[in-house]
Design a protein around this motif. Sequence first.
Motif, PDB file in Angstrom:
ATOM      1  N   ARG A 157      -9.194 -11.057 -16.052  1.00 47.33           N
ATOM      2  CA  ARG A 157      -8.736 -12.182 -15.224  1.00 47.33           C
ATOM      3  C   ARG A 157      -7.581 -11.701 -14.363  1.00 47.33           C
ATOM      4  O   ARG A 157      -6.655 -11.049 -14.840  1.00 47.33           O
ATOM      5  CB  ARG A 157      -8.278 -13.359 -16.082  1.00 47.33           C
ATOM      6  N   PHE A 158      -7.640 -12.056 -13.079  1.00 42.64           N
ATOM      7  CA  PHE A 158      -6.621 -11.649 -12.130  1.00 42.64           C
ATOM      8  C   PHE A 158      -5.920 -12.888 -11.574  1.00 42.64           C
ATOM      9  O   PHE A 158      -6.573 -13.847 -11.154  1.00 42.64           O
ATOM     10  CB  PHE A 158      -7.242 -10.862 -10.972  1.00 42.64           C
ATOM     11  N   VAL A 159      -4.583 -12.873 -11.589  1.00 40.44           N
ATOM     12  CA  VAL A 159      -3.761 -13.863 -10.893  1.00 40.44           C
ATOM     13  C   VAL A 159      -3.059 -13.096  -9.785  1.00 40.44           C
ATOM     14  O   VAL A 159      -2.194 -12.259 -10.047  1.00 40.44           O
ATOM     15  CB  VAL A 159      -2.749 -14.528 -11.838  1.00 40.44           C
ATOM     16  N   VAL A 160      -3.449 -13.354  -8.541  1.00 37.87           N
ATOM     17  CA  VAL A 160      -3.093 -12.478  -7.419  1.00 37.87           C
ATOM     18  C   VAL A 160      -1.957 -13.070  -6.588  1.00 37.87           C
ATOM     19  O   VAL A 160      -2.022 -14.234  -6.171  1.00 37.87           O
ATOM     20  CB  VAL A 160      -4.324 -12.239  -6.519  1.00 37.87           C
ATOM     21  N   ALA A 161      -0.938 -12.264  -6.353  1.00 37.91           N
ATOM     22  CA  ALA A 161       0.137 -12.629  -5.430  1.00 37.91           C
ATOM     23  C   ALA A 161      -0.338 -12.399  -4.001  1.00 37.91           C
ATOM     24  O   ALA A 161      -0.919 -11.361  -3.691  1.00 37.91           O
ATOM     25  CB  ALA A 161       1.379 -11.789  -5.722  1.00 37.91           C
ATOM     26  N   HIS A 162      -0.109 -13.381  -3.146  1.00 32.69           N
ATOM     27  CA  HIS A 162      -0.587 -13.282  -1.766  1.00 32.69           C
ATOM     28  C   HIS A 162       0.213 -12.240  -0.987  1.00 32.69           C
ATOM     29  O   HIS A 162       1.434 -12.173  -1.055  1.00 32.69           O
ATOM     30  CB  HIS A 162      -0.461 -14.638  -1.077  1.00 32.69           C
ATOM     31  N   ASP A 163      -0.504 -11.399  -0.257  1.00 34.93           N
ATOM     32  CA  ASP A 163       0.110 -10.403   0.627  1.00 34.93           C
ATOM     33  C   ASP A 163      -0.862 -10.194   1.782  1.00 34.93           C
ATOM     34  O   ASP A 163      -1.862  -9.489   1.652  1.00 34.93           O
ATOM     35  CB  ASP A 163       0.357  -9.091  -0.120  1.00 34.93           C
ATOM     36  N   ALA A 164      -0.594 -10.841   2.925  1.00 35.36           N
ATOM     37  CA  ALA A 164      -1.521 -10.800   4.053  1.00 35.36           C
ATOM     38  C   ALA A 164      -1.707  -9.387   4.603  1.00 35.36           C
ATOM     39  O   ALA A 164      -2.732  -9.074   5.199  1.00 35.36           O
ATOM     40  CB  ALA A 164      -1.020 -11.726   5.165  1.00 35.36           C
TER      41      ALA A 164
END
Length: 317
Positions: A157-164
């Motif tokens: 399971r991945f909880v991803v921090a946004h980085d455009a």
Amino acid sequence: MTPRSVDGDARVAEASDWYARMRGAEAADDRAGFEAWYADPENARAYREIEQVWNTAGRSSLRNKPPGRQTSARWKPLAAAAAIALLLLGVSLLSAGSPVLPEQAPANILALASANDERRAWGLADGSSVLLDGGGALAVEYSGAERRIRLDRGRARFVVAHDARRPFVVLAAGTRVVARGTVFDVEAGNTGAEVTLLEGVVDVSAANASKPATLNPGERIVAKDGSAGIRPALADTARWTEGLVVTQRLPLAQLVAEANRSPGARIELADPALGALRVSGTMRLGDPRLADKLAATLDLAVVREPGGIVRLQARSF
């Protein structure tokens, strides 16, 4: 992080579950049960810890929330519980000098694995988190252009921090998943991959596909043998991190294989033919009495052997 007792872990899991349920569509129906549970001072303390963790994480995610579709009401509480579980479990930080860094690997690559009977969680350098199910293995490779994870086997399971500026990419069994600040599961099998989206947006490119498929929260895609199709996510699929499985006529062999990925005694079938028996219900995979409950349901006998092996076999009459 101070290790918790078994009772403490169960209490935190309950608090996480209540936190998610009280923010779901059926909160009013659960209010009486919640208040009775919260009346216990230890339960109240655990609940306040969950609130503090989630409020901290929530402020961060709001600052980084990408534009796009909203999470459905059904999946929001499950996504919240998923993120809380990772925040509580993610005690190993991936940074320079980490003991999990392979001796001969370049400094920007990390190889991670979990034993068959454990789940392991890590916080990544960019603020993302990963929870790896039992028997899993993956490699993390971050560069200035891309955050890449290669899932070699197992489920994560991945909880991803946004980085455009740097897309978060997961590669598994010939399938490519590109996430944008989101929560999702990926499982790599022998013949393909399965992706389930809990929150946010992911684009999934299966091998030989002409274009990526975009998943909505509550959907999954199964890429197998060169084909892929979007389907509704299975009921309570988001709760595997809690050790829960909801079955509807699931073959016993499949349930046993799933249970053996969780900590605890290993279950074996004395006769492979027993694997075709069907099981329905909600079960906690780490339950030390799971084998006994399965035996009672299916009218089987339980034999306990040295080394923590529990064998299910037909009854002798």
